[in-house]
Design a protein around this motif. Structure first.
Motif, PDB file in Angstrom:
ATOM      1  N   ARG A 160       0.832  -1.212   0.000  1.00  0.00           N
ATOM      2  CA  ARG A 160       0.000   0.000   0.000  1.00  0.00           C
ATOM      3  C   ARG A 160       0.858   1.249   0.000  1.00  0.00           C
ATOM      4  N   ARG A 161       1.963   1.239   0.754  1.00  0.00           N
ATOM      5  CA  ARG A 161       2.828   2.417   0.826  1.00  0.00           C
ATOM      6  C   ARG A 161       3.437   2.743  -0.533  1.00  0.00           C
ATOM      7  N   GLN A 162       3.701   1.741  -1.330  1.00  0.00           N
ATOM      8  CA  GLN A 162       4.288   1.964  -2.640  1.00  0.00           C
ATOM      9  C   GLN A 162       3.294   2.546  -3.639  1.00  0.00           C
ATOM     10  N   ALA A 163       2.002   2.468  -3.296  1.00  0.00           N
ATOM     11  CA  ALA A 163       0.969   2.911  -4.230  1.00  0.00           C
ATOM     12  C   ALA A 163       0.423   4.298  -3.904  1.00  0.00           C
ATOM     13  N   VAL A 164       0.903   4.914  -2.841  1.00  0.00           N
ATOM     14  CA  VAL A 164       0.376   6.219  -2.433  1.00  0.00           C
ATOM     15  C   VAL A 164       1.511   7.231  -2.344  1.00  0.00           C
ATOM     16  N   GLY A 165       1.160   8.476  -2.120  1.00  0.00           N
ATOM     17  CA  GLY A 165       2.150   9.536  -1.989  1.00  0.00           C
ATOM     18  C   GLY A 165       2.910   9.453  -0.677  1.00  0.00           C
ATOM     19  N   GLN A 166       3.921  10.317  -0.547  1.00  0.00           N
ATOM     20  CA  GLN A 166       4.811  10.245   0.607  1.00  0.00           C
ATOM     21  C   GLN A 166       4.087  10.501   1.925  1.00  0.00           C
ATOM     22  N   ALA A 167       3.225  11.524   1.952  1.00  0.00           N
ATOM     23  CA  ALA A 167       2.530  11.854   3.195  1.00  0.00           C
ATOM     24  C   ALA A 167       1.640  10.699   3.650  1.00  0.00           C
ATOM     25  N   ARG A 168       0.934  10.099   2.702  1.00  0.00           N
ATOM     26  CA  ARG A 168       0.068   8.970   3.044  1.00  0.00           C
ATOM     27  C   ARG A 168       0.905   7.755   3.444  1.00  0.00           C
ATOM     28  N   ALA A 169       2.022   7.554   2.767  1.00  0.00           N
ATOM     29  CA  ALA A 169       2.912   6.440   3.124  1.00  0.00           C
ATOM     30  C   ALA A 169       3.443   6.615   4.541  1.00  0.00           C
ATOM     31  N   THR A 173       2.957   4.194   7.813  1.00  0.00           N
ATOM     32  CA  THR A 173       4.108   3.737   8.593  1.00  0.00           C
ATOM     33  C   THR A 173       3.904   4.020  10.076  1.00  0.00           C
ATOM     34  N   VAL A 174       3.323   5.169  10.387  1.00  0.00           N
ATOM     35  CA  VAL A 174       3.022   5.502  11.786  1.00  0.00           C
ATOM     36  C   VAL A 174       2.103   4.443  12.387  1.00  0.00           C
ATOM     37  N   ARG A 175       1.064   4.064  11.669  1.00  0.00           N
ATOM     38  CA  ARG A 175       0.128   3.057  12.184  1.00  0.00           C
ATOM     39  C   ARG A 175       0.823   1.705  12.360  1.00  0.00           C
ATOM     40  N   LEU A 176       1.733   1.396  11.440  1.00  0.00           N
ATOM     41  CA  LEU A 176       2.490   0.144  11.538  1.00  0.00           C
ATOM     42  C   LEU A 176       3.375   0.148  12.779  1.00  0.00           C
ATOM     43  N   GLU A 177       4.053   1.266  13.020  1.00  0.00           N
ATOM     44  CA  GLU A 177       4.953   1.366  14.171  1.00  0.00           C
ATOM     45  C   GLU A 177       4.181   1.380  15.487  1.00  0.00           C
ATOM     46  N   LEU A 178       3.054   2.059  15.516  1.00  0.00           N
ATOM     47  CA  LEU A 178       2.257   2.084  16.743  1.00  0.00           C
ATOM     48  C   LEU A 178       1.686   0.701  17.043  1.00  0.00           C
ATOM     49  N   GLN A 179       1.348  -0.040  16.002  1.00  0.00           N
ATOM     50  CA  GLN A 179       0.893  -1.412  16.225  1.00  0.00           C
ATOM     51  C   GLN A 179       2.019  -2.254  16.825  1.00  0.00           C
ATOM     52  N   ALA A 180       3.252  -2.039  16.347  1.00  0.00           N
ATOM     53  CA  ALA A 180       4.395  -2.754  16.917  1.00  0.00           C
ATOM     54  C   ALA A 180       4.601  -2.376  18.382  1.00  0.00           C
ATOM     55  N   ASP A 181       4.358  -1.116  18.718  1.00  0.00           N
ATOM     56  CA  ASP A 181       4.437  -0.705  20.124  1.00  0.00           C
ATOM     57  C   ASP A 181       3.383  -1.437  20.952  1.00  0.00           C
ATOM     58  N   THR A 227       5.660  14.466   8.453  1.00  0.00           N
ATOM     59  CA  THR A 227       6.920  13.748   8.261  1.00  0.00           C
ATOM     60  C   THR A 227       7.098  12.610   9.271  1.00  0.00           C
ATOM     61  N   PHE A 228       6.178  12.506  10.231  1.00  0.00           N
ATOM     62  CA  PHE A 228       6.308  11.478  11.256  1.00  0.00           C
ATOM     63  C   PHE A 228       6.241  10.087  10.627  1.00  0.00           C
ATOM     64  N   THR A 229       7.045   9.172  11.170  1.00  0.00           N
ATOM     65  CA  THR A 229       7.029   7.783  10.702  1.00  0.00           C
ATOM     66  C   THR A 229       6.853   6.782  11.839  1.00  0.00           C
TER      67      THR A 229
END
Length: 260
Positions: A160-169, A173-181, A227-229
């Motif tokens: 999904r990240r490869q199919a959207v713009g940088q801000a959306r990507a 990524t933030v949601r992915l990292e928070l899930q890992a937390d 810019t948060f990731t």
């Protein structure tokens, strides 16, 4: 491994690190070789590196036990643990090169978590996240990315990240990292009987110290949310707590959360 690394390494240190690698699923080859781009001969391990290897092995063992129990119960299948690569200075992975400045990371291509031995001191001295459990939380977070990979989440998000713009990507990524937390919190609840007074506080402090907003302020910049990731300090601590309080993988669905 023993034949390749035997020369030039103290017997006790070699036995400790090889035992760590054999019994705990840690690839210590980069650590034994030092910087592969600059030297190929094995070198003497420092006492700090030996301690880092032993500590990482202990934490990795707890993640294997915890997820090995949770997967059959909550996912309905067995868990396959990752390998952790300990390195000093620089190393290479299928996901690219890495150095101490890169920080810990998980590479889904080879299903390995990479950790520079210097990161433990960086976490404590430079980032202000002190204590063994702060370091353990970081390892558990990288293993949580492997859990996401096992669940198929990591691959879906990367596509999904490869199919959207940088801000959306970045937002994904933030949601992915928070899930890992949050998954790290699930692990912390499972090892609760091993915790000492103050351990949970150390983990929460570590989560706050590596929040995007805190790191950007620390660098003298005004926080830029687009810019948060990894999420803000408050978000990281809150999602870790959510996993800790429930012990349930389903409580970590950050992708369905309306408010992070």
């Amino acid at each position: 491994m023993g034949g390749r690394a035997g020369a030039g390494i103290g017997g006790v240190g070699l036995l400790i690190v090889l035992a760590v690698g054999y019994f705990a699923g840690i690839d210590v080859t980069p650590l034994l070789q030092g910087m592969p781009q600059q030297q190929s001969a094995p070198r003497e391990l420092s006492s700090e590196e030996e301690r880092a290897a032993e500590f990482s092995a202990q934490v990795l063992a707890t993640t294997e036990e915890v997820w090995g129990q949770i997967f059959p119960r909550q996912v309905g299948r067995d868990y396959t643990p990752p390998v952790m690569v300990l390195y000093s200075g620089v190393t290479q992975s299928p996901c690219g090169g890495a150095s101490g400045a890169t920080g810990p990371f998980y590479c889904p291509a080879d299903r390995k978590a990479y950790l520079d031995t210097e990161f433990f001191s960086t976490l404590s001295r430079e980032l202000g996240a002190r204590g063994d459990f702060a370091a353990a939380y970081v390892i558990a977070h990288e293993v949580a990315h492997h859990v996401q990979n096992e669940l198929g989440i990591l691959g879906q998000v990367n596509e999904r990240r490869q199919a959207v713009g940088q801000a959306r990507a970045n937002a994904l990524t933030v949601r992915l990292e928070l899930q890992a937390d949050c998954l790290s919190g699930v692990w912390a609840r499972a090892v609760d009987g091993l915790l000492e007074p103050g351990d949970l506080k150390e983990a929460l402090n570590a989560a706050r110290m590596i929040g995007d907003d805190h790191l950007q302020r620390r660098a003298g910049r005004v926080p830029q949310p687009h810019t948060f990731t990894h999420g803000t300090s408050e978000q990281r601590a809150r999602w870790f707590t959510a996993g800790y309080e429930t012990g349930d993988i389903n409580s970590c669905n950050t992708f369905q959360a309306r408010n992070l």
